[in-house]
Structures are given as structure tokens and as C-alpha cells.
Design an enzyme around this catalytic site. Sequence first.
Site, PDB file in Angstrom:
ATOM      1  N   HIS A 344       0.838  -1.209   0.000  1.00 53.67           N
ATOM      2  CA  HIS A 344       0.000   0.000   0.000  1.00 53.67           C
ATOM      3  C   HIS A 344       0.869   1.255   0.000  1.00 53.67           C
ATOM      4  CE1 HIS A 344      -3.677   2.296   1.430  1.00 53.67           C
ATOM      5  NE2 HIS A 344      -2.712   3.132   1.762  1.00 53.67           N
ATOM      6  N   GLU A 345       1.856   1.303   0.915  1.00 54.30           N
ATOM      7  CA  GLU A 345       2.701   2.496   1.006  1.00 54.30           C
ATOM      8  C   GLU A 345       3.614   2.625  -0.209  1.00 54.30           C
ATOM      9  OE1 GLU A 345       1.622   4.311   3.173  1.00 54.30           O
ATOM     10  OE2 GLU A 345       0.672   2.926   4.555  1.00 54.30           O
ATOM     11  N   HIS A 348       1.756   4.133  -3.143  1.00 50.75           N
ATOM     12  CA  HIS A 348       1.612   5.585  -3.024  1.00 50.75           C
ATOM     13  C   HIS A 348       2.804   6.337  -3.624  1.00 50.75           C
ATOM     14  CE1 HIS A 348      -2.076   6.194  -0.964  1.00 50.75           C
ATOM     15  NE2 HIS A 348      -1.726   5.632   0.181  1.00 50.75           N
ATOM     16  N   GLU A 367      -6.097   6.964  -1.440  1.00 49.52           N
ATOM     17  CA  GLU A 367      -6.103   5.855  -0.493  1.00 49.52           C
ATOM     18  C   GLU A 367      -6.860   4.646  -1.032  1.00 49.52           C
ATOM     19  OE1 GLU A 367      -4.158   5.839   1.812  1.00 49.52           O
ATOM     20  OE2 GLU A 367      -3.712   7.932   2.211  1.00 49.52           O
TER      21      GLU A 367
END
Length: 904
Positions: A344-345, A348, A367
Amino acid sequence: MSRLTSLILALLLAVTVAALASGPAAAMDRDRAPETAAGPEAPPTVRLPDTARPLRYRLNLAIDPDENEFSGQVEIKIALLKTADHIWLNGRGLDVSTAEVVTAKGEHVPATWDQVTSDGAARVDFPRPLAPQTLTLRISYTAPFDGSLDGLYRISESGRNYAFSQFEAISARQAWPCFDEPRFKTPYDITLTVKAGDVAVTNTLPVREETLPNGHRRLTFGATRPLPTYLLAFAVGPLDIVRGPTIPPQGARRKPIPLRGVALHGKGPRLAYALSVTPGLFLTLERYFDIPYAYGKLDLIAAPDFDAVGMENAGTILYSEQRLLVAPDDAVDARRRFLVLHAHELAHQWFGNLVTPAGWDDIWLNEAFASWLAPKAVDAWQPRMLTARVVEQEALEAMDLDALASTRAIHQPIATISDIENAFDNITYRKGAGVLAMVEGYIGTAAFRKAVTTHLRRHIDGIATAHDFFGALADTVHDPVLVDALRSYINLPGLPRLSMGWTCPRDGLQVQTAQRRYRPLGSVADTAQRWTIPLCVRPHASSAPSCMMVTAPRQTFALHQSSCPSVLIPNAAGSGYFHLSLTTEHWHRLLGVLPRLPAAEQLSLLESLWGEVRAGHQPQSLYLTAAVGVANVPAWDVAAAPFPRLKQLLEQAETEEERAALRLFLLQAWKPVLTRVGLSPGRLDRVAPENTALLRERLVAFLALDLREPGLRAALMDLMRHADKRPPAEVEATGMAVMAQELGRPYVSGLIDRLKTSTDAQEREMVVDTLNRVTDPVLAAEIRDLSFAPYLKLNEVNMLIRGQGREASHLPAYWAWVQDNIAHLRARGSTTTLGALPLPLEGLCSNQAAAQVEAFFRPMAGDLEGGGRTVDQAVERIRLCAAQHGGPLAQTPPSQKPSSALRQ
């Protein structure tokens, strides 16, 4: 001298005297006449005026975690877009010593700083109006380290002090004067001064180091790419820095990426697992985006006191120690959670960092996209970690929140600071990801990926809106109805209740649909709104899906089928974000084939059926039939999916007799499953180790803690006490909870002693979770008071409070404790702590309790994270529980109550 000359001199003298009498302040007031004529200018709230915008920052911070404050000098190159004698920017709690503006001509003009609002709207005044030009604003200041894990904050462990940052959403303003909005994206030149023995980490690598006369070191870092304020990061202290494997070149990226791990002193060796898995996951994501990684290096930082689990700062990702410091022999679920979070990070770094939302109202796309892509990336890289259905699982969980009348739309206009905080909830992350999965399922993976890369390439190093993404999607699929579907889902709160039926006239199969907003029994939500719904169905269990777009309140779709199916499989692939409503006959037909369906379809049907029970449209006995029907399916997540719902049925049973009968029924259904799975690894683990471990973890917890099965509890205690080696990692937490419940004070005292001495964040988290499972009311009261213990970190206080609803019997005592200790909780905690206080109270289940909770928390809503919406949702959940008092058991016709059947 002529008479005319004398008159002119007299007039000039009068003007001069008047000016001297009024002084410079009066001259400034004349310059500001337009403002005073219209009244005082109102300070901005969440959006700064367009008078000025930043072009570049030069940030120089002196950070010593042994001190109570830090100091800074900032230069902001600013484009002044309108003639003005002041500008607005952001700063909160900064003690400004000097401020000046350097004009385009090199003139140094003194300026004054004034923080006008508590949220950090600050006004910088000039002595006179300045014409549009490029200015340099210089400010020197000091500021305290934050005490609530926001901004630049300080933590201590083992006698050493450290500083970390958390700037999302609007806490950068606590560290330096800035334009604290995502739309202001600029490069940064960063210099950090630290004491001897400390190291410093930020978004880029250092390019120069100087030793100062006092022994401190001044580190100059390379210029960043354009970034918004919330993506900067700092970590300072006696940190361990561990070099990981270099990420090799790939595609158009010709340079390798240096990878490092950063942890508190002595904890560096525990970064080994995270560093080892990063290159493979990173390269998988980079291939998906087909855009070279932009930030030159990648640091993974473990923070011991961090209330978020991860933060995607550009090139410098911050994690909680509990999530980052995992080991190869930790429980499968711990490693799996880390991998999904890590992906997820990392996602980003492209979607969110390289291309940034233009405003907080579009943070949902940032998000939601990362939440959607992360499990897919992990599955593509390591399919044995079983993350392929994470998006569907979490979207189904989000439906509980989305069923409330007080829920919000994914795309929420931002009018207040609380609106920004509300944007970071399960509606954004989980519902948003589920909606993207539904769109991808409708148009196909290749088309969706093309739309994503098109969107990113159009806005590299810039900002973009959701409208821009819709444009890329429309340009890819050329289907305006699909874009309408996405818009309807992000702009409307709640979720559809899609009624379906089918008939087979002479010309083939016809599917009938009707839609309205779903609402549980007791809800006052407006049901009038309508969605554009992508719908895929399968006429037979083994056939290919047929897809259609539901655009009207009622519709009929003709499917060209040669035969009439006995059962229609709705929501093919399980990615549709809606609750299904079917006749009881159709539900019975579906349950007959449910164990043979794909796992994603099983999950969606189970949740839809639960929704129908919760709304009073189907009997509870039908859900019990479905739950028992999937008890032996191979997929761990399907077999375990009913457990939270069955726990609700137990807690909401009308009488102890009902509860005992239901418990017996469930034990009879699931004890044979435990026999097959085993308490310790066995044959199934050799065949499917991850799947078996994940199922064992949830099954053992359900049987031992929710059903209180005595034989299993005794076996767990024996395993915890006498095993020659550590019990299976996946059952250790349940074993600790059983020990705490059975042994009481001696065991609990030992756990508390571990909190006083341990620096292992994962162990501490497990201990806090265990303490929340204590059943002795006297011990439970003492455990609540640990919230004020100095050896509990603030994020652990928040864990303790959030878990107070684990044992429903303690809720009245917890509610009294909150009321008695609110002043102490305000002093000890943060807005996050206060926002957590109402959450456990959602199980109080009476209208009287709802009124009391509302009366208590409403006046302090502004101090709670999430503001008034946090209060609204807690109160609504209590009222819904009251409306359904006794749970779905109370709604079931007597002849269908499981207790009656069980007595037979």
C-alpha cells in the site's frame, strides 16, 4: 515669496504635522482602507486564498530530541499573484522571532506573524502593499515537540530520545510555516543540524556534512522533487541504519535504488525480513505502473510510538514497529498484514506522491487506489500469502459502516478540519477500494491498468483531481455509463439493496432488478437515492458471467440462454458493491450450491444474506444454515467469515437459554472442523500451510474465546504451560487470552510487568490485546486505569481503549469509567484517544444509553478525531442495536428459531 507659494508651503506643513501626529500605524491603516471598509477579513479555514503560492522551500531545522523544543529557519520562494499587504499561510504553535520579505528587487521588508486560528491559519503582514512579483519569505522560529504523535514529536525508550514526524493530514504546520495543502507541491532544500551521536533521515540522501564548533553536525540533503507538505519526513536520534539489498534497475529506470532500514538503537537486526522482501514487491509495483520510481532512494523507518500503521512519505516510509519489525517465523497473518501494508505504502510512491490529489476532498482516490492495488501486487508476487481476496473481504466489512444513516459519501466536500479527519476512514479505504475493484471487474484488468497509467503520465510531479482520473478512464473505455456508475458510487452515501429475480419466458432468461438504499432494521436512512450499478450474473454455477448496467429503479434484462437455470448466481466474481435481496426460495437454492461456488462469490453471498437478516427480511435460521454450509470449505476466509456475525448473535440473544442453545449448536458444527485442522500443525499444514494457519488462528479464537469450549481451553493452557517449544504462532494470542481469563491476577500481573520492561513492540501489542480479554471485573477495572500508566505509550493507550468492547459484559463499567475520568483522559491522550472513547460503547444497546452517550460526547465533539460524525455514528449504532434488541433471533418466527430446533 508670493502669496501662492506661502499657501502651498502652509498646506505641506499641515500635511506633514498631521502625518507625524498619526504615526506609521495610521499610514498602514490608510493602506488597508479597502479591507477595513468592508470589515475585518475572515481567516481561511481549510483552504488558503489564492493571493500567493509557494514555489520552493529552503528548510533549516535544528533537532535535538534531548531538548523540549526545536528551532528552524525557513525561506519560502513565493509567487505573489495579487497586490496585497499580507498573505495567509499555515503555522500552529510556532514561536516566531523574526520575519521578513525579500522583494524581487532585493529589498528587505520587515513582516509580522500572527497565528489567527487554533487550527493554524496565520497571517503575515507587510508594512505596505506589494505588487505581484516573486518574493522570498524568511522566518525564524522555535516550536515544542508535539505531545500527541502529530507534527514533529519526541519519544523515549531505554533512556534514549528520538524525534519522528507525522505530517498527514495537516500537521506539517506544527513543524514549519508553510502552505499546508496538497495542491501546493514544490521542491525542498533541507538542512538538519543534529548533535554528535545522532543520525538524521529525511526524504533524500545527504550531499554534505559539516562539524560545527559545538560538536553538532550540519547535514545538507539533496533537493527533493516537488512534494506537498504532508509527504515530508524526519527521523532523528541514535538510530540504527541498516543497508538492505539494492533494488536493481528495471525498464526505463537505469539506476539502482539504495534501500535502507531505520530503527531505534539496537533494533536494526529486526529489519532483516522487511528489507529482504522489499525488492520483489517494489519491482512488481514498478512494472504495474510502467513508470520509473522517482525518489532516488527508499528508507523504511520503524517508529515505536506511531498511531498510524504506515505513512507513505516520498522515499522515506514510516511504519509502526508492530508492523515493520516482523520476522520470518512470525504468524502468517502478521507477515501477510505487513506485506499488504508495505505494498500500500509503496503504491503511493506513484499514486499519491508522484501524482498528488489536488485537495483533501480527493484523498479518497489516493487511499482507495493503494488499498485496491496492494493485495493484488502481493498476490502477483507471492500468491501463497493468499491476498487475492483482501479487497473483497474489506469492502464487505465496510458495508457495516456504510449501512448507517450517518455514513458519508466517498467524495466528501471539505468544509471543516473535522471533514479532513473523516476522510481517512473505511469509507475511503475499504469502500473506495471495493468500488474500484467493481469497475475493474466490469471493464477488465488490461483496460483498467491502461486508464491508471494514462492518468499518472498526464500529471507526473503534479496534482490531479478525481475528475482527471475519470477523464483517463473515459478516454480508455469510451463508456460514459461506466463513468456514471463510478460517480454515483463516490457521490452517494450508503450502499444499494439490489433485489433480483428471474423468469424464463419463451424468448429466454429474463433477469428483473429493483434497487433502493439498504438500511438495517431501525434505520432512518433515506431510501430514495439510486445508483448506476455494474452487475454480472452467471446463469449456471459453471457458466461464464453476463454483465449489464443497472441504471433505473426497476429494470428487466434479457439473457440469451438456451435453458432455464434452476439457480441464478448473482454478483458473479463477488466484486459488486451492494447487498442482494432474494426471495427465501431463491436463497435456499443458492445455499444448495454455495459450497461449490468460487470463494469470492461465497463471501459476497454470505454478507448479503447477513444484511437481509439484519434488515429483518430473512430469518436468522437461514444465515445459520449458510454458515454451517461453509464450515468445511477449503478457503480459510470463507470458512471463518461467519465468526464475527455468530458472535453478534450470541451477544444479542434474548435469554441465557437462547444463548446456551445457540452455543451448543455452533459447537456441534465447528468442533469437527477443529479436529480436522488441529490445534498444532499436522497433515493439512503440509498441503496448504498458509491457508491452514490462517484458518486455525480464527477457528481456535472463535471456539476458545467466543464459545468458551472447555476442552480446547484446557488444551491451550497445557500448550502454553508445558510445551518444550513456542506454541504455534497463530494460536499464541488466544492461548494468552485463555490463560488471563482462567488464571486471573497472577498471570495478569506478569503481563503488566512485561509492559513495564519490554521494548518489543509486537510483544507489547499482544499483551495489551490480552489484557482486553480479561473477564474478571475487578481486574478489568485495574486494566482500564493502565491508560494513565507512564510506561504505556500513547498508541498503546489508544489500543487499550479501542479494545474495551472485546468483553461485552464490561461495557457498563467502561462507560462509568469514561465519565469519571474524562478530565484525566483529555490530559493523557490526544484527539485520536478521545475519538476512540465512544467506539466500545456501541454495544450498549438501549435508547437510554444512546441519549446518555450523545449528551456526554456532543459538547466535546470538536476535540474528538472525526468530530461530530464520530458521535453521530456511535449513537446511531447504539440505537440500531436497541431497535434490533435480541438481534435477528428476536425477528425469527418461533418455528424457525434455532433454539427450538436444537431442543428437538
